[in-house]
Design an enzyme around this catalytic site. Structure first.
Site, short mmCIF file in Angstrom:
data_model
loop_
_atom_site.label_atom_id
_atom_site.label_comp_id
_atom_site.label_asym_id
_atom_site.label_seq_id
_atom_site.Cartn_x
_atom_site.Cartn_y
_atom_site.Cartn_z
N CYS A 101 37.69 -11.24 2.42
CA CYS A 101 37.39 -12.58 1.91
C CYS A 101 36.08 -12.53 1.16
CB CYS A 101 37.30 -13.56 3.09
SG CYS A 101 36.95 -15.25 2.61
N GLU A 144 44.43 -18.37 0.96
CA GLU A 144 43.74 -19.44 0.23
C GLU A 144 44.11 -20.82 0.77
OE1 GLU A 144 41.27 -18.48 -1.43
OE2 GLU A 144 41.88 -16.39 -1.54
N HIS A 147 42.01 -21.55 3.66
CA HIS A 147 40.68 -22.04 3.28
C HIS A 147 40.70 -23.55 3.09
CE1 HIS A 147 37.86 -18.77 2.87
NE2 HIS A 147 38.70 -18.05 2.16
#
Length: 196
Positions: A101, A144, A147
């Site tokens: 990441c 993603e 996130h």
């Protein structure tokens, strides 16, 4: 068909600083995008440029301090973005492999993910899109989207792997346990900035 650009829309794309592990914005679920406007298009451009500058496979808006559900990706020569993604999985097949990441630099840990994923959402203009991914693209889309939910790949690890990853993080040059995370004001008016 290419979309005609708005002659009144001007913005300078810039590489933005990436928020690092420990920054509260990375643990805050992002809000749905409701305005598909010039600010969103600037955010998408900043995401793409910052991701490419860092040689990343994906970058989510919270990593730039912006609490909106949008991310960019660059996997297997497919460059794009998706706004307000919704994930579905066509099967139960899994993959296990190294994952890293940009907000946790230098740390790579084998992480289980689904092998195949489908993301539906919108492009920066509000047009519906569908992204079908397998392997690395599926991993990227899941990472993603996590996130956007305030989830880091570390949360997907078993306790032993997470403990080892945390040990590596504490030894990383960029990690400072003695200082609270620095939260800078977002360059985007709709971002989280330091207010949340």
């Amino acid at each position: 068909m290419p979309r005609a650009s708005d002659p009144n829309e001007e913005f300078h794309v810039t590489v933005q600083p990436i928020r690092l592990f420990g920054d509260p914005v990375l643990r805050t679920p992002a809000d749905q995008v409701v305005d598909f406007d010039a600010e969103l298009r600037k955010l998408v451009a900043d995401l793409v440029e910052t991701m490419q500058e860092q040689s990343g496979a994906g970058l989510a808006a919270p990593q730039l301090g912006v609490g909106l559900r949008v991310f960019a990706f660059d996997v297997d020569d497919v460059l794009g973005h998706i706004v307000n993604p919704q994930l579905s999985f066509p099967d139960e097949e899994e993959q296990d492999g190294p994952e890293g990441c940009l907000s946790i630099p230098g740390i790579y840990v084998d992480t289980k993910r689904r092998m195949n994923a489908v993301a539906t959402g919108f492009n920066q203009w509000g047009d519906p899109i569908k992204l079908v991914g397998t392997g690395l693209m599926a991993r990227c889309v899941q990472h993603e989207t996590d996130h956007l939910d305030g989830v880091l790949f570390l949360d997907r690890l078993d306790s032993e792997a997470r403990k080892e990853a945390m040990k590596e993080i504490r030894q990383a040059e960029w990690y400072d346990a003695g200082a609270p995370p620095v939260v800078k004001t977002s360059p985007h008016a709709f971002g989280l900035g330091g207010a949340r």
